[in-house]
Scaffold this active site. Structure first.
Site, PDB file in Angstrom:
ATOM      1  N   HIS A 168       1.534  10.877 -28.451  1.00 12.40           N
ATOM      2  CA  HIS A 168       1.114   9.549 -28.005  1.00 12.40           C
ATOM      3  C   HIS A 168       0.398   8.797 -29.124  1.00 12.40           C
ATOM      4  CE1 HIS A 168       1.200  10.539 -23.408  1.00 12.40           C
ATOM      5  NE2 HIS A 168       2.399  10.421 -23.943  1.00 12.40           N
TER       6      HIS A 168
ATOM      7  N   LYS B  74       9.412  22.838 -14.382  1.00 15.10           N
ATOM      8  CA  LYS B  74       8.470  21.773 -14.031  1.00 15.10           C
ATOM      9  C   LYS B  74       8.125  21.812 -12.549  1.00 15.10           C
ATOM     10  CE  LYS B  74       7.070  17.086 -14.745  1.00 15.10           C
ATOM     11  NZ  LYS B  74       7.262  15.804 -15.447  1.00 15.10           N
TER      12      LYS B  74
ATOM     13  N   LYS C 233       4.301  11.483 -11.560  1.00 16.69           N
ATOM     14  CA  LYS C 233       3.433  10.666 -12.404  1.00 16.69           C
ATOM     15  C   LYS C 233       4.101   9.311 -12.633  1.00 16.69           C
ATOM     16  CE  LYS C 233       0.705  13.960 -15.095  1.00 16.69           C
ATOM     17  NZ  LYS C 233       0.379  14.442 -16.470  1.00 16.69           N
TER      18      LYS C 233
ATOM     19  N   GLU D 265      -3.015  17.789 -11.675  1.00 18.48           N
ATOM     20  CA  GLU D 265      -3.605  18.188 -12.949  1.00 18.48           C
ATOM     21  C   GLU D 265      -5.120  18.373 -12.833  1.00 18.48           C
ATOM     22  OE1 GLU D 265      -3.263  16.440 -17.414  1.00 18.48           O
ATOM     23  OE2 GLU D 265      -1.414  16.356 -16.241  1.00 18.48           O
TER      24      GLU D 265
ATOM     25  N   GLU E 238      12.124  17.589 -24.859  1.00 16.29           N
ATOM     26  CA  GLU E 238      11.449  18.013 -23.629  1.00 16.29           C
ATOM     27  C   GLU E 238      12.058  19.301 -23.077  1.00 16.29           C
ATOM     28  OE1 GLU E 238       8.770  16.783 -22.308  1.00 16.29           O
ATOM     29  OE2 GLU E 238       8.569  14.697 -22.909  1.00 16.29           O
TER      30      GLU E 238
ATOM     31  N   ASN F  88       1.851  18.799 -20.981  1.00 16.23           N
ATOM     32  CA  ASN F  88       1.527  17.791 -21.989  1.00 16.23           C
ATOM     33  C   ASN F  88       1.666  18.330 -23.413  1.00 16.23           C
ATOM     34  OD1 ASN F  88       0.794  15.799 -20.058  1.00 16.23           O
ATOM     35  ND2 ASN F  88      -1.201  16.780 -19.808  1.00 16.23           N
TER      36      ASN F  88
ATOM     37  N   HIS G  40       2.147  16.075 -26.443  1.00 20.61           N
ATOM     38  CA  HIS G  40       1.929  14.688 -26.040  1.00 20.61           C
ATOM     39  C   HIS G  40       0.657  14.078 -26.622  1.00 20.61           C
ATOM     40  CE1 HIS G  40       5.151  15.725 -23.340  1.00 20.61           C
ATOM     41  NE2 HIS G  40       5.192  14.519 -22.844  1.00 20.61           N
TER      42      HIS G  40
ATOM     43  N   HIS H  86       9.893   8.166 -27.448  1.00 17.64           N
ATOM     44  CA  HIS H  86       8.905   9.075 -26.847  1.00 17.64           C
ATOM     45  C   HIS H  86       9.266  10.540 -27.100  1.00 17.64           C
ATOM     46  CE1 HIS H  86       6.056  10.841 -24.093  1.00 17.64           C
ATOM     47  NE2 HIS H  86       7.038  11.412 -23.412  1.00 17.64           N
TER      48      HIS H  86
ATOM     49  N   ARG I  66      -1.057  22.291 -14.825  1.00 17.88           N
ATOM     50  CA  ARG I  66      -0.123  21.201 -15.072  1.00 17.88           C
ATOM     51  C   ARG I  66      -0.328  20.583 -16.457  1.00 17.88           C
ATOM     52  NH1 ARG I  66       2.243  16.311 -11.259  1.00 17.88           N
ATOM     53  NH2 ARG I  66       3.491  15.411 -12.921  1.00 17.88           N
TER      54      ARG I  66
ATOM     55  N   ARG J 147       0.812  -1.228   0.000  1.00 18.69           N
ATOM     56  CA  ARG J 147       0.000   0.000   0.000  1.00 18.69           C
ATOM     57  C   ARG J 147       0.844   1.277   0.000  1.00 18.69           C
ATOM     58  NH1 ARG J 147      -3.655  -3.062   3.512  1.00 18.69           N
ATOM     59  NH2 ARG J 147      -5.454  -3.675   2.243  1.00 18.69           N
TER      60      ARG J 147
END
Length: 375
Positions: A253, A227, A143, A237, A185, A246, A249, A267, A242, A121
């Protein structure tokens, strides 16, 4: 050396950027080795380059170091590798008070962070990123995710690391293609809300890619600071703030999905093409000048990066690419927010984009040629 902080209340943590930091890694991570042993996750390529000296340094400090190796490549961000990693952690007797260390690029950071967030957990973890992309982006912000057959990063959690240790010198072992992919990036932060930084990138991008010490450290520190600021304002987000991270992206993606999330299109390469597409789509809607898109495309092309669908090896039509977008985790109420630009350094979230229009735009982009590279 630079020490930055992400201000998240009790979840705040430091990011240390220091050339040669891995040579003193035992001291840097001492606060998270109180039990006298450490559990490390890395991939086969990174472990071959860096693990022997890390293990030796920890041993000299009286710290046990245990390593789990994941096959290199984006395909390891999977259910099967997550299960293998969790089984190893449990076999090692991981406790909730343990800290798990991620040594590698974005794939390792995402996979390790996700495993740390769910085993027992939730355990603490530390990021030691070894690619430019991970150093300037994915290691910071919390993330974590794996990929599924439906799309990229669709299963994951928000789980902040306790510390991020960035050593620019480790990039000396990075293939030049990976270095260029990470540089996309870096450029992104200039396009979001810092036009002067994009100007700096145009003047110094080649020095960054050549790993000039001063240029590389400036690029990393500026990117991480940007960032950190954005994540501190909108950790999960829940606001549009935030979401600016992206940029490139949503398009990217879809390109990755079309090319199989593998070596055909990295990527960072997909993000680079995606940013150019975002600018060209913005220009098509009259939001910015076409010359802004041309300027960014020219800079990325000068850095030997793909900037068109043809460059990226994408042959799917617009409808097929938009179908990939429909699986995007940001989809809400049947609509997908897009990151568009009013110019370089002026990115915003648009909630009124029609996917049929995007499909038509992408069909048109198959006829766009790459700019002639110029420095």
């Amino acid at each position: 050396m630079a020490r930055l902080n992400i201000a998240l209340g009790q979840r705040s943590y430091d990011i240390l950027v220091e050339a040669g930091a891995l040579a003193q890694i035992a001291g840097h991570i001492a606060p998270w080795t109180r039990r006298g042993r450490t559990l490390w996750i890395s991939d086969s390529h990174v472990a071959a380059h860096h693990w022997p000296r890390i293990e030796a340094q920890l041993a000299s400090a009286g710290v046990e170091a245990h390593l789990h190796i994941v096959p290199a490549g984006e395909t390891s961000k999977s259910w099967s590798e997550l299960a293998r990693l969790i089984d190893w952690l449990l076999a090692m007797g991981v406790e909730r008070s343990d800290t798990i260390f991620a040594l590698g690029g974005g794939m390792i950071g995402d996979l390790t962070g996700f495993a740390a967030s769910i085993v027992k957990r939730g355990c603490d973890f530390v990021q030691v990123p070894t690619t430019l992309l991970a150093q300037v982006d994915s290691s910071v912000g919390g993330k974590t995710a794996i990929n599924t057959t439906a799309g990229k990063n669709l299963v994951g959690t928000f789980h902040q690391p306790k510390f991020v240790l960035i050593d620019p010198q480790v990039l000396g072992t990075l293939p030049s293609r990976e270095m260029r992919a990470g540089y996309a990036e870096v450029v992104k932060y200039g396009l979001i809300d810092d036009a002067p930084f994009f100007d700096w990138c145009e003047a110094n991008g080649q020095a960054v890619l050549a790993q000039d010490c001063a240029a590389l450290e400036h690029a990393i520190v500026t990117s991480v600071a940007a960032k950190a600021r954005i994540v501190g304002e909108d950790e999960r987000e829940t606001k549009d703030r935030r979401a600016l991270l992206n940029l490139g992206h949503t398009f990217g993606h879809a390109l990755e999905a079309d090319t199989g999330f593998g070596e055909r299109l990295l990527h960072g390469e997909a993000v680079g093409v995606g940013m150019v597409l975002a600018l060209r789509y913005s220009a098509r809607r009259g939001l910015c000048e076409t010359r802004d898109a041309d300027r960014v495309a020219a800079h990325l092309a000068a850095c030997a990066m793909p900037v068109t669908l043809a460059d990226a090896g994408v042959t799917a039509d617009g409808n097929a690419l938009v179908d990939h977008m429909r699986h995007d985790k940001k989809m809400s109420g049947g609509t997908l927010p897009f990151l568009l630009l009013r110019g370089i350094g002026s990115t915003f979230v648009a909630h009124d984009v029609e996917l049929d229009d995007v499909a038509q735009f992408l069909d048109e982009q198959h006829r766009v040629a790459a700019p002639a590279p110029s420095l």
